[in-house]
Design a protein around this motif. Sequence first.
Motif, short mmCIF file in Angstrom:
data_model
loop_
_atom_site.label_atom_id
_atom_site.label_comp_id
_atom_site.label_asym_id
_atom_site.label_seq_id
_atom_site.Cartn_x
_atom_site.Cartn_y
_atom_site.Cartn_z
N GLY A 215 -39.99 2.31 -30.37
CA GLY A 215 -40.11 1.32 -29.32
C GLY A 215 -38.82 1.17 -28.53
N TRP A 216 -37.68 1.14 -29.26
CA TRP A 216 -36.39 1.06 -28.57
C TRP A 216 -36.20 2.30 -27.66
N ARG A 217 -36.56 3.44 -28.20
CA ARG A 217 -36.36 4.66 -27.42
C ARG A 217 -37.20 4.66 -26.14
N LEU A 218 -38.43 4.21 -26.25
CA LEU A 218 -39.32 4.18 -25.09
C LEU A 218 -38.81 3.22 -24.02
N ILE A 219 -38.53 1.99 -24.42
CA ILE A 219 -38.14 0.99 -23.42
C ILE A 219 -36.74 1.29 -22.90
N GLY A 220 -35.86 1.84 -23.77
CA GLY A 220 -34.51 2.17 -23.30
C GLY A 220 -34.51 3.31 -22.31
N ALA A 221 -35.27 4.38 -22.63
CA ALA A 221 -35.33 5.52 -21.72
C ALA A 221 -35.96 5.12 -20.39
N ALA A 222 -36.99 4.30 -20.44
CA ALA A 222 -37.64 3.87 -19.20
C ALA A 222 -36.72 3.02 -18.35
N ALA A 223 -35.98 2.11 -18.96
CA ALA A 223 -35.10 1.22 -18.19
C ALA A 223 -33.90 1.96 -17.63
N LEU A 224 -33.29 2.83 -18.44
CA LEU A 224 -32.07 3.49 -18.00
C LEU A 224 -32.35 4.61 -16.99
N ASN A 225 -33.53 5.19 -17.02
CA ASN A 225 -33.87 6.25 -16.07
C ASN A 225 -34.63 5.74 -14.86
N GLY A 226 -34.80 4.44 -14.76
CA GLY A 226 -35.47 3.86 -13.60
C GLY A 226 -36.95 4.15 -13.54
#
Length: 710
Positions: A215-226
Amino acid sequence: MSSTIAALSWPLARLGEGIEQLARGANLLATGPRNPLTATSPPQHRAELGTWIEWAGERLGLEAEPIESFVPQVAEWLRDIGPAILQIDIAGEARCLFLLRSRFGGLQVLGPDLQWSTCSVAGLRNALCADFEAPLQAEIEGLLALADVPERRRKAVKALLLDQRLATQKIENCWLLRQPATANLRRQLAESGLPRRALGLLVALAVVYALEIAGWRLIGAAALNGRLDFGWLSAWGLAVFSLIPLHWISGWLDAGFALDVGILLKKRMLAGALRLDLEAVKQQGSGQLLGRVMESQALESLSLNGGFSTLIGLVEWLFAAWILSAGVAGFGHLLMLAGWTVLALWLTGRYLRRLKHTTFQRMTMTEQLVERMVGHRTCLAQESPERRDADDDSLLNDYLLSASETDAALIPLIGSLARGWLVLALLGLSPAFVSGDTASIGLAISLGGILLAGRAFSNVATGLAVLARAFIAWQQVAVLFHAAYRAPPSQPFLSAADLRGEVGIAGSGKLVDASDLSYRYRSGGEPVLRGVDLTIRRGERCLLEGPSGGGKSTLAALLVGLRQPESGLLLLNGLDRYTLGDNWHKLAGEAPQFHENHILTGTLAFNLLMGRHWPADKPDLLEAEELCVALGLEPLLQRMPSGIHQRVGETGWQLSHGERSRIFLARALLRNTALTVLDESFAALDPETMEQCLSCALARADTLLVIAHP
């Protein structure tokens, strides 16, 4: 009995073989029995069958517990029992059924051909209850006809009426076969399935943390990559919602595991407490014993809570190390993590040393508090108030100082370890953050690992602190745990005729035959008894006199089996202690000295008949009441509102010194043992009452040994 049940029943001659096969079928025997039963014949008398089955269970290293059920609950009782041995009567012949478990409405039963078959629970229930229900059938049928009960309801009404009429009737002669609390711990754990359940709990925790990281990986990747669109949010939400049932499952597994481990520990320590060496118990005061009881309760809750906190923390620590290794300061963060872990272990060791001293101080306070409570009147009468308060104040001050040092050692472990790690790890991350050359995803991974490691240190710190307390508690109760283990006995079965000497064992008439007995209380000490030769024949009345400290009570303890001689030969009814085992206490009983005898909280009847079966039946109660009258306790019974059923002891009717002495005497005489030893039982009585009690003891005791001062 139906033909199916009759075909599945075993003759008593093959009872030993059936018990062994049932134990194997239930996986209660890992290997072949150390002491096989096939070469041992069951008793011929039905009255001794239960005793033989319990002995056979012990010989196999198992426990055969007698169980019973009231007639209305027989069907539910049959569904829940197993593995069990059930005695039934077929055409006047006693036979046995070997029941394994209930499955799909049927009972798995071991047949004489060593094959497992299925028997209907309803059919077996009807067969067991037929003898109780048959005399009532005609009466109830007539009542239903008189009441004009509709035909469609007659069966249900008839069943209800039968249950009401038979509510107090019992189905007996059934024994549940299981692992005893004294069995090998590995076998108990395997039988309860605790290792498998612990593995399931670990898997559940691993899945929970894997989903959290995903879950962290999904939301982090989505937020940081726009790319924070609906699809990414849906995937993250699905991962989060999946954690809810997983947390519930892990919590359920955790609670069930903790409950079953607690039950196992309690049973084990209770069995150990009952098997402690007599001298080891007598050398400890009631305060020390109370302290051990308190520590045993702490061990159960602390070890489980601390163990799971530490386990969760270790899982989080492993995941955090893996995540940090993929971050921007991978090797540096791993070194910091290892160093901070070493610091956590050092803080735990310091806390453990101080906690050990504090626990010792607390147990010392408990011991002295209980001793002063027991001897409160003596302290008030004999000790000056200044000295009494000074001793208490000194103990309290020492404990407060030790507790303060322990708390000071706990604060860095609980309050600062996780926070200190966050500060240290963020400092290790600052060079990469200030340089600005690091990708955002790498920083996010490192931050996630730092936060997870912080949570891991929080759980580990809490768990280690609790485990330290559990370790101190274990040091106090380990003797109870280890004392519980007892190897299966190998002595032969002795029937009632064997114990009474009806088969030539004691043909010489000697009840007690002692030769060259020696005994000392501790290794290296002076012998209390040395070279004692003693012969007591059946029916004799003996008086043993001597000065205080001469070993009279020690000899009495040897004769009744409370202690075992250091050297020499001691036979009771022609048999030694190894052959008799616990049967020694069936042949020899004692009324100990007044200070070693007690009135337990309960009814007077219980205190009189505690040496027999309880609850007592009417003949036993009448016999106990008649003996009380013979000992001059009739005025006491008339004064008590409930008579022999009046509660006595510390929380009940208060008894005088002389009344207590006569109750102790009655308790010993009611056991009806072959040898009765009375240790200064008449010292607190006036001459007239003493003569009355002595005459009663001479009339009732088979063989009597009275110990008195000259």
